[in-house]
Scaffold this motif. Structure first.
Motif, short mmCIF file in Angstrom:
data_model
loop_
_atom_site.label_atom_id
_atom_site.label_comp_id
_atom_site.label_asym_id
_atom_site.label_seq_id
_atom_site.Cartn_x
_atom_site.Cartn_y
_atom_site.Cartn_z
N THR A 1 -4.06 2.74 -9.25
CA THR A 1 -4.30 3.99 -8.55
C THR A 1 -5.80 4.11 -8.29
O THR A 1 -6.56 3.17 -8.53
CB THR A 1 -3.79 5.17 -9.38
OG1 THR A 1 -4.44 5.16 -10.66
CG2 THR A 1 -2.28 5.09 -9.58
N GLY A 2 -6.21 5.26 -7.78
CA GLY A 2 -7.63 5.45 -7.53
C GLY A 2 -8.04 5.04 -6.14
O GLY A 2 -9.23 5.05 -5.81
N ILE A 3 -7.08 4.65 -5.30
CA ILE A 3 -7.36 4.39 -3.89
C ILE A 3 -6.18 4.88 -3.07
O ILE A 3 -5.02 4.68 -3.43
CB ILE A 3 -7.63 2.90 -3.61
CG1 ILE A 3 -7.98 2.71 -2.13
CG2 ILE A 3 -6.46 2.02 -4.02
CD1 ILE A 3 -8.54 1.34 -1.78
N ASN A 4 -6.48 5.58 -1.99
CA ASN A 4 -5.48 6.06 -1.05
C ASN A 4 -5.16 4.91 -0.10
O ASN A 4 -5.67 4.83 1.01
CB ASN A 4 -6.08 7.26 -0.29
CG ASN A 4 -5.04 8.21 0.24
OD1 ASN A 4 -3.90 7.82 0.45
ND2 ASN A 4 -5.43 9.44 0.47
N ALA A 5 -4.32 3.99 -0.56
CA ALA A 5 -4.19 2.66 0.07
C ALA A 5 -3.45 2.72 1.40
O ALA A 5 -2.32 3.20 1.47
CB ALA A 5 -3.49 1.71 -0.88
N CYS B 1 0.85 -1.19 0.00
CA CYS B 1 0.00 0.00 0.00
C CYS B 1 0.89 1.24 0.00
O CYS B 1 1.77 1.38 0.85
CB CYS B 1 -0.90 0.01 1.23
SG CYS B 1 -2.10 -1.34 1.27
N SER B 2 0.64 2.14 -0.94
CA SER B 2 1.49 3.32 -1.10
C SER B 2 0.69 4.60 -0.96
O SER B 2 0.92 5.57 -1.68
CB SER B 2 2.19 3.28 -2.46
OG SER B 2 3.09 2.20 -2.52
N GLN B 3 -0.28 4.57 -0.06
CA GLN B 3 -1.10 5.73 0.24
C GLN B 3 -1.63 6.36 -1.04
O GLN B 3 -2.28 5.69 -1.83
CB GLN B 3 -0.33 6.72 1.11
CG GLN B 3 -1.22 7.67 1.89
CD GLN B 3 -0.48 8.51 2.90
OE1 GLN B 3 0.73 8.48 3.02
NE2 GLN B 3 -1.21 9.30 3.66
N TRP B 4 -1.37 7.66 -1.29
CA TRP B 4 -1.97 8.31 -2.46
C TRP B 4 -1.45 7.76 -3.79
O TRP B 4 -2.04 8.02 -4.83
CB TRP B 4 -1.72 9.83 -2.41
CG TRP B 4 -0.27 10.20 -2.32
CD1 TRP B 4 0.63 10.27 -3.33
CD2 TRP B 4 0.44 10.55 -1.14
NE1 TRP B 4 1.86 10.62 -2.86
CE2 TRP B 4 1.78 10.81 -1.51
CE3 TRP B 4 0.08 10.67 0.21
CZ2 TRP B 4 2.75 11.18 -0.58
CZ3 TRP B 4 1.05 11.03 1.12
CH2 TRP B 4 2.36 11.29 0.73
N GLU B 5 -0.37 6.99 -3.75
CA GLU B 5 0.13 6.39 -5.00
C GLU B 5 -0.60 5.10 -5.35
O GLU B 5 -0.36 4.51 -6.40
CB GLU B 5 1.63 6.14 -4.89
CG GLU B 5 2.45 7.40 -4.78
CD GLU B 5 3.94 7.13 -4.77
OE1 GLU B 5 4.35 5.98 -5.05
OE2 GLU B 5 4.72 8.07 -4.49
N GLY B 6 -1.47 4.61 -4.45
CA GLY B 6 -2.25 3.43 -4.75
C GLY B 6 -1.65 2.14 -4.22
O GLY B 6 -0.98 2.12 -3.19
N LEU B 7 -1.86 1.04 -4.94
CA LEU B 7 -1.43 -0.30 -4.55
C LEU B 7 -0.45 -0.84 -5.58
O LEU B 7 -0.72 -0.80 -6.78
CB LEU B 7 -2.64 -1.24 -4.44
CG LEU B 7 -2.34 -2.70 -4.08
CD1 LEU B 7 -1.86 -2.81 -2.63
CD2 LEU B 7 -3.59 -3.57 -4.30
#
Length: 437
Positions: free
Chosen positions: A390-394, A365-371
Motif C-alpha cells: 500500500t502507500g501508492i494510489n497505483a 494496480c488496484s488504485q487506492w488499494e495499492g499494488l
C-alpha cells in the motif's frame, strides 16, 4: 364504454409510473465551472521544445522506459527524462517543454510523440537535448484523447476554475454528461473530467525486413506502440498506422474506424490487442501497414487495459461513472487461435486498473488499494496472492523482468514508485519520484 375505461386505466398507470420515476430521482451532482485557456495552431507549432534544467514533476500522466532512461509526461506540458541505470537512485536528466504531448514511443533513438493533432519525431542521441527532426501534421482527430479543439479552431491547453458551481439532479439532461457547456463555460465534476490521457510500447524485435530494432517499454494503458517498423496509435475510435521507413519523417498510412470507446493498445508478435469499453479487438499485423481484424472478444461495458503473455490475454475490467458499469474483475482469455478467443477464467477484483505479467506472476494496480502480486499456475491461470503493498494510489505498471524491477505510476500526488521483486513475488521498495505540492 369499455374503451373509455381502458383509456382511464392507462392514464392512471402512466401517472403512477411517472410519480414512481420522480420519487426515485434523488441523486444529485455538484459541478464546477471552468473557462478554457487556448492557443492557436500557429502558436503551438512554432514551439521551440526548449530543454533546460530538470524540473519538479507536478502532474505525472504517463511513463515509458527506453534502455536506461525513464520518461514521464508532465500533463500536456512537457517531458521529464531520468537516467534510471540505478533504480535505487533515478537521476533527472532534463525537462523538455512539449505542449500538447501525451502518447510516446521510442525506436532506435528516435522519440515519437503527439503534439495535439500532429506527430513529432525527436533525435535522442543526446538525451539532455532531444532534437526535433520531423513533423507529420493533422494526423490525429481535432477533438479526441489527443486534442481538445473549440469551434473557432483554438486548442485547449488548460482550464481556469470559475466561482460558478451548480447542483444537477438526475432529471437534468446534463446529469449523465461528464462535461457540458453553457455560455462559454464548461461544467464538470472536477478538472480531471475535462482531460484525457495515453502511452505504451515493447523491447528488442526484428521487423519483417530483418533489421533489428530497439524499442522501449510502456505501461498497459498505452495509446502508442511500435512493431515491425510501424508506429501504431489509437485514439477514442480508431487505429492509425505510420510507416517508419524514414525514421525522421513518419508517413501516415491508414486509419481504421473501430467505433467509440477505444482505450489501449498492446503488441504481441504479429498481432495487436486493442482494449475498448465494450471488448478486445485482435488485429493481425503480418502486413504491418494493412492491419487485419481477426476477432473481437466482447465483454461488459467497462474500462479495459489488456496485456498478453504467450497464448493468454489478461484483461482488467473496472466500472464506475467514467467506465459504464459497477463490476470489477480480471479475465484471462485463450488467444492461441486469435480468430476465436475463449474465456478461461474470470475473477472478481477490487479497484483493478493497469497490469503486467512476467515470469509466472501478475502485477495488478488496484488504485487506492495499492499494488498486488499474484501467482500464475503452470497453465497461466490466476493463483494465490503473493504480496500486497500500500502507500501508492497505483494506476499502471511497467515490468522489467531482466532486472526483476517494477515501475509503478500513481494517481494524483503519488508520482512514480519503483520496486524489486524476488522469485517468490515479494516486493521491496527501491525509490520514489515524488511530485510537487
Amino acid at each position: 364504454m369499455k374503451n373509455i375505461f381502458t383509456l382511464m386505466m392507462l392514464a392512471l398507470m402512466a401517472v403512477g409510473l411517472s410519480s414512481c420515476l420522480e420519487e426515485s430521482c434523488e441523486e444529485n451532482r455538484l459541478v464546477q465551472g471552468f473557462t478554457p485557456i487556448t492557443v492557436t495552431p500557429d502558436s503551438w507549432r512554432s514551439s521551440s521544445f526548449f530543454c533546460g534544467v530538470p524540473q519538479p514533476v507536478c502532474e505525472g500522466t504517463s511513463f515509458y522506459v527506453y534502455e536506461q532512461y525513464l520518461f514521464m509526461m508532465e500533463g500536456t506540458q512537457g517531458l521529464h527524462i531520468f537516467d534510471n541505470s540505478d533504480s535505487n537512485n533515478p537521476v533527472p536528466v532534463t525537462f523538455m517543454e512539449a505542449p500538447g504531448g501525451q502518447g510516446l514511443s521510442v525506436r532506435n533513438d528516435i522519440l515519437y510523440m503527439n503534439q495535439y493533432t500532429d506527430l513529432v519525431a525527436f533525435d535522442l542521441s543526446d538525451p539532455t537535448k532531444p532534437a526535433l527532426v520531423g513533423r507529420t501534421e493533422d494526423v490525429f482527430e481535432p477533438y479526441s484523447v489527443f486534442a481538445q479543439v473549440l469551434p473557432n479552431d483554438e486548442f485547449v491547453v488548460d482550464w481556469e476554475p470559475t466561482n460558478e458551481r451548480r447542483v444537477i439532479d438526475c432529471s437534468s439532461e446534463n446529469f449523465s454528461r461528464d462535461v457540458f457547456w453553457d455560455r462559454g463555460i464548461a461544467f464538470a465534476s472536477n478538472e480531471n473530467a475535462l482531460s484525457f490521457d495515453s502511452n505504451r510500447s515493447g523491447a528488442v524485435s526484428t521487423p519483417s525486413g530483418g533489421t533489428p530494432e530497439t524499442v522501449g517499454t510502456g505501461g498497459s494503458l498505452a495509446r502508442f506502440t511500435i512493431a515491425n517498423s510501424t508506429l501504431y496509435a489509437v485514439d477514442d475510435n480508431s487505429l492509425k498506422a505510420f510507416d517508419l521507413s524514414d525514421p525522421n519523417q513518419p508517413e501516415y498510412k491508414i486509419n481504421i474506424n473501430l467505433g467509440w470507446g477505444i482505450e489501449t493498445i498492446f503488441p504481441a508478435g504479429d498481432e495487436l490487442y486493442i482494449g475498448s469499453t465494450t471488448g478486445m479487438h485482435i488485429f493481425s499485423i503480418a502486413d504491418p501497414l494493412q492491419p487485419e481484424l481477426l476477432s473481437t472478444f466482447e465483454h461488459v461495458l467497462s474500462c479495459d487495459p489488456v496485456v498478453v503473455s504467450g497464448d493468454l490475454a489478461y484483461v482488467t475490467l473496472w466500472g464506475g461513472r467514467d467506465c459504464g458499469s459497477v463490476g470489477d474483475q480480471l479475465e484471462i482469455i485463450d488467444v492461441s487461435d486469435p480468430r476465436n478467443p475463449t474465456s478461461l477464467q474470470v475473477t472478481p477484483m477490487s479497484s483493478s486498473h493497469g497490469l503486467g505479467v512476467a515470469e509466472g506472476k501478475l502485477f495488478l494496480c488496484s488504485q487506492w488499494e495499492g499494488l498486488k502480486v499474484f501467482d500464475l499456475d503452470d497453465n497461466g491461470l490466476l493463483g494465490e496472492q503473493l504480496d500486497h503493498v500500500t502507500g501508492i494510489n497505483a494506476r499502471d505498471v511497467i515490468v522489467l523482468p531482466q532486472d526483476n524491477d517494477l515501475i509503478v505510476l500513481g494517481y494524483f500526488q503519488d508520482g512514480i514508485q519503483q520496486y524489486d521483486y524476488n522469485d517468490n513475488g515479494k516486493l521491496t521498495e527501491t525509490s520514489r519520484i515524488s511530485v510537487c505540492d
